[in-house]
Design a protein around this motif. Structure first.
Motif: not given
Length: 108
Positions: A91-93, A95
């Motif tokens: 997955y890509l996170k 912020r």
């Protein structure tokens, strides 16, 4: 004057040798060279000849069956695709939304 030329009908086809396709031929060749070197090292080290032969022929049989199994299971490019898929992130996170706010229509 007419000349007879043979036409190569294998253009753009992968290399195949006794059922092995593409990169699996290289894997098998590399493994066999490694087994040859292993045999030479064991023989020079003074290991019993029958022990060397048993070890190398057993490992060679396992290598051939493993490479053929990989070739039939994954095909020409399947093993490379499997390795590439392993490197994808789960997955890509993010912020913040700053990256998406500053995107332009033509690209980044």
């Amino acid at each position: 004057m007419s000349s007879v030329y043979q036409i190569n009908k294998g253009i753009n086809k992968s290399i195949e040798f006794k059922g092995l396709r593409a990169q699996y031929i290289g894997y098998l060749a590399g493994g066999l060279v490694a087994l040859l070197i292993l045999f030479a090292v064991l023989y020079i080290a003074g290991t019993n000849m029958y022990c060397c032969l048993f070890l190398v022929f057993g490992s060679g049989t396992a290598l051939v069956t493993y490479v053929f199994r990989l070739s039939h299971k994954y095909g020409q490019y399947g093993l490379m695709k499997k390795r590439a898929k392993r490197q994808l992130p789960d997955y890509l996170k993010f912020r913040s939304r700053k990256l998406f706010i500053h995107l332009k229509k033509g690209g980044i």
